[in-house]
Enzyme design. Structure first.
Site, PDB file in Angstrom:
ATOM      1  N   GLU A  33       0.854  -1.200   0.000  1.00 51.01           N
ATOM      2  CA  GLU A  33       0.000   0.000   0.000  1.00 51.01           C
ATOM      3  C   GLU A  33       0.882   1.239   0.000  1.00 51.01           C
ATOM      4  O   GLU A  33       1.780   1.370   0.827  1.00 51.01           O
ATOM      5  CB  GLU A  33      -0.917  -0.019   1.236  1.00 51.01           C
ATOM      6  CG  GLU A  33      -1.666   1.276   1.516  1.00 51.01           C
ATOM      7  CD  GLU A  33      -2.561   1.749   0.358  1.00 51.01           C
ATOM      8  OE1 GLU A  33      -3.488   1.023  -0.011  1.00 51.01           O
ATOM      9  OE2 GLU A  33      -2.310   2.865  -0.169  1.00 51.01           O
ATOM     10  N   ARG A 265     -16.214   8.293 -10.712  1.00 50.75           N
ATOM     11  CA  ARG A 265     -14.890   7.774 -10.412  1.00 50.75           C
ATOM     12  C   ARG A 265     -14.530   6.752 -11.485  1.00 50.75           C
ATOM     13  O   ARG A 265     -15.406   6.156 -12.106  1.00 50.75           O
ATOM     14  CB  ARG A 265     -14.862   7.127  -9.014  1.00 50.75           C
ATOM     15  CG  ARG A 265     -15.174   8.131  -7.902  1.00 50.75           C
ATOM     16  CD  ARG A 265     -15.089   7.493  -6.524  1.00 50.75           C
ATOM     17  NE  ARG A 265     -13.774   6.994  -6.209  1.00 50.75           N
ATOM     18  CZ  ARG A 265     -12.772   7.740  -5.733  1.00 50.75           C
ATOM     19  NH1 ARG A 265     -12.948   9.031  -5.495  1.00 50.75           N
ATOM     20  NH2 ARG A 265     -11.590   7.197  -5.469  1.00 50.75           N
ATOM     21  N   HIS A 438     -41.924  -2.512  19.482  1.00 50.97           N
ATOM     22  CA  HIS A 438     -42.623  -1.228  19.311  1.00 50.97           C
ATOM     23  C   HIS A 438     -42.180  -0.294  20.428  1.00 50.97           C
ATOM     24  O   HIS A 438     -42.063  -0.741  21.566  1.00 50.97           O
ATOM     25  CB  HIS A 438     -44.125  -1.467  19.387  1.00 50.97           C
ATOM     26  CG  HIS A 438     -44.928  -0.197  19.303  1.00 50.97           C
ATOM     27  ND1 HIS A 438     -45.065   0.507  18.129  1.00 50.97           N
ATOM     28  CD2 HIS A 438     -45.615   0.484  20.259  1.00 50.97           C
ATOM     29  CE1 HIS A 438     -45.821   1.577  18.354  1.00 50.97           C
ATOM     30  NE2 HIS A 438     -46.156   1.590  19.638  1.00 50.97           N
TER      31      HIS A 438
END
Ligand code: NAI
Length: 462
Positions: A33, A265, A438
C-alpha cells in the site's frame, strides 16, 4: 527477493479484507500500500463523510428544536476542531486496521506496487516480491473535467471538500450523483448556499431508484434550500476578483465561491504493468475478470473498484473474501450486483437492496408492492422524522422478497434487515409474521410487508 503465497496491491476495504481472510485460511500474505491503510473509503470517502454527516445533523436539529419548545443559542462552528475530530475518527480506524494486520501476521509494505511478470510485484522502493498469487485491489480515482482543473484553488475534488478548510458562502457542485448530493447535504447544513448542476434529466441516475424515492428526495432538497439544476452541463469558469463565475452550456452564469466537481470515479488501473502480464482491461479501464474474479492472466485476480460493478466498499470487501476463499479451495459464486445494498447519506437517507419496482416490472415479473410511510410510525414522529417511506417488492406467486427501498431517517441502518431477507430468499410472511419491537423504525418494514399482503394494520391496504 521476498517470497509470499499471496501479494495484494492496495490496502482499501477490498485489499485489506482479502488479506485478513486469506491469512485466516492459512496463506502467507503480503499487502502493498502506497498511502494509508483503509483506502479511499476510510481516509477520503465513506468514513469522513459519515462523520461530518452525523456532526452536521446536530446543526439542523438545533435549528428545529425551537419548534418543540427547546431553544439553544445559535450554534457556532469551530471548523478546525470539527476537522480534527473527523481526522481522529479516521485515525482510530486506520490504527485498528494496522493492528489487525500485525495480529494476523500480514506483512505490510509501504510502497507502490506494479506487476513485473512471472508472479513478481515490483515495488517503488526498488525491491521485488515473488508471489504464487496476486490480487489487484487498487481502487478508483476521481474523474476530472479538463475545464475545471483540481489544481485551481477555486475547484474542489471531494477530497478537498472533506478536508474541511473553509465553508464557502456559495458552493456549486457539478454532478448530482451520490458524492455530489452527500456533500451538498453536509455543506448545506454547514451554512453554504448550495447549487447542484446535473447533466442528466434526473439526480442519482446511476442508482436504481424508483421515481417516488427520487421525488421524495427532491422535495426535501428543495425544502432544505439546495438548488438543483438538471439537464444542465457545466461548461467553464473564470475567477473575477473574489467571485468565481461558473458558466453552463445554456450560457447562464452562476456567481459562486467554490466549485466542487463530483462527476464520477474511474478504476485506478493505469501504469500497473497490466498489459505486459496479459491482464486485459475494458475500454473504461476496468480489469476483465471471470465469475471467480480471476483476470485474463493466470494467478492474478482483481477486486473492488478496479473491476466492473457497484463502486462500494462493502462490495469490494465481499470480492476480497471471495478471492481468499477461492485460493483456499472453497467454491465461489458470481456476485449478483442487484443484491448489493446501497446507502446514500442525504437528508433524508436513502437505502436500497434488490430490484426496484421499475426493474422488476421491466423483467416482466408479476409483483406485489407494499409501502408504509414514516409519518405513520410513532418512533419516527417522536424523532421529528416524518418524511419518507418503506417500499417492499415481492414475487406475486411465492411472495419471495425481490427488493426494498427505504427513504427516511436511518434508512442506511434499516436496510440490513431487508438485505438479509433478499439474500436469504425470505418471503413477505417472514418479515410480516416476525414480531418487531414497538416503537421502533424497523416496524415500517414489517408494516410494508403486511401492506403488500393486504393485511396492514396501521395503513390502508392496497
Ligand atoms: P456518480 O456516477 O454517482 O454521479 C456523477 C454525476 O455527475 C452523474 O449523475 C453525471 O450525470 C453527472 N455529470 C457528469 N458530467 C457532468 C457535467 N459536465 N456537468 C454536470 N453533471 C455531470 O458519481 P459520484 O457521485 O462521483 O460517485 C462515484 C462513485 O462512488 C459512484 O459509483 C458512487 O456510487 C460511489 N459512492 C457511493 C457512495 C455511497 O453509496 N454512499 C458514497 C460515495 C461514492
Amino acid at each position: 527477493m521476498t517470497k509470499t503465497d499471496l501479494a495484494i496491491i492496495g490496502g482499501g476495504p477490498g485489499g485489506y479484507v482479502c488479506a485478513i481472510r486469506a491469512a485466516q485460511l492459512g496463506l502467507e500474505v503480503t499487502l502493498v500500500e502506497e498511502k494509508a491503510l483503509g483506502g479511499t473509503c476510510l481516509n477520503w470517502g465513506c468514513i469522513p463523510t459519515k462523520a461530518l454527516f452525523s456532526a452536521t445533523k446536530l446543526l439542523s436539529q438545533a435549528a428545529e428544536a425551537q419548534t418543540i419548545g427547546i431553544t439553544y443559542a445559535s450554534p457556532s462552528i469551530d471548523l478546525k476542531k470539527l476537522a480534527s475530530w473527523k481526522d481522529q475518527v479516521v485515525g482510530t480506524l486506520v490504527g485498528g486496521i494496522e493492528t489487525l494486520m500485525s495480529k494476523s501476521s500480514i506483512d505490510v509494505i509501504r510502497a507502490r506496487g506494479t506487476l513485473a511478470g512471472d508472479g513478481r510485484v515490483a515495488l517503488s522502493t526498488g525491491a521485488e516480491l515473488s508471489a504464487d498469487h496476486i490480487v489487484i485491489a487498487t481502487g478508483s480515482d476521481t474523474v476530472q473535467i479538463p475545464t475545471f482543473p483540481f489544481d485551481h484553488p477555486a475547484i474542489w475534488s471531494s477530497d478537498d471538500a472533506l478536508a474541511l478548510t473553509e465553508i464557502p458562502e456559495r458552493l456549486a457542485i457539478i454532478g448530482g450523483g451520490v458524492i455530489g448530493l452527500e456533500l451538498a447535504t453536509i455543506y448545506n447544513r454547514l451554512g453554504s448556499r448550495v447549487l447542484v448542476i446535473e447533466l442528466l434529466p434526473e439526480v442519482l441516475s446511476t442508482v436504481d431508484l424508483d421515481r417516488r424515492t427520487i421525488s421524495t428526495l427532491k422535495h426535501s432538497l428543495a425544502k432544505n434550500g439546495i438548488n438543483v439544476l438538471t439537464n444542465t452541463a457545466a461548461e467553464s469558469f473564470k475567477q473575477q476578483g473574489e467571485d468565481v463565475i461558473l458558466r453552463t452550456a445554456d450560457g447562464t452564469e452562476h456567481v459562486v465561491d467554490r466549485i466542487l466537481v463530483a462527476v464520477g470515479r474511474r478504476p485506478k488501473t493505469q501504469d500497473l504493468g497490466l498489459a505486459a502480464c496479459g491482464v486485459e482491461v475494458d475500454k473504461r479501464g476496468f480489469i476483465r475478470v471471470d465469475d471467480a474474479l480471476q483476470t485474463t492472466a493466470p494467478h492474478i485476480y482483481a477486486i473492488g473498484d478496479a473491476v466492473l460493478g457497484p463502486m462500494l466498499a462493502h462490495k469490494a470487501s465481499s470480492d476480497g473474501i471471495r478471492v481468499a476463499e477461492t485460493l483456499a479451495g472453497n467454491a465461489s459464486h458470481a456476485l449478483d450486483f442487484d443484491f448489493v445494498p446501497q446507502a446514500i447519506f442525504t437528508d433524508p437517507e436513502i437505502a436500497s437492496v434488490g430490484l426496484s419496482e421499475a426493474k422488476a416490472k421491466a423483467s416482466g415479473q408479476e409483483i406485489l408492492i407494499g409501502r408504509f410511510p414514516f409519518a405513520a410510525l410513532g418512533k419516527a414522529l417522536g424523532m421529528r422524522e416524518p418524511e419518507g417511506f418503506f417500499q417492499i417488492i415481492a414475487d406475486s406467486e411465492n411472495h419471495r422478497i425481490l427488493g426494498v427501498q427505504i427513504i427516511g431517517a436511518e434508512a442506511s441502518d434499516l436496510i440490513s434487515e431487508a438485505a438479509v431477507a433478499v439474500h436469504s430468499d425470505l418471503t413477505l410472511e417472514a418479515i410480516a409474521d416476525a414480531i418487531h419491537p414497538h416503537p421502533t423504525l424497523p416496524e415500517g418494514l414489517k408494516e410494508a410487508a403486511e401492506n403488500a399482503l393486504g393485511r396492514a394494520i396501521h395503513t390502508v391496504n392496497r
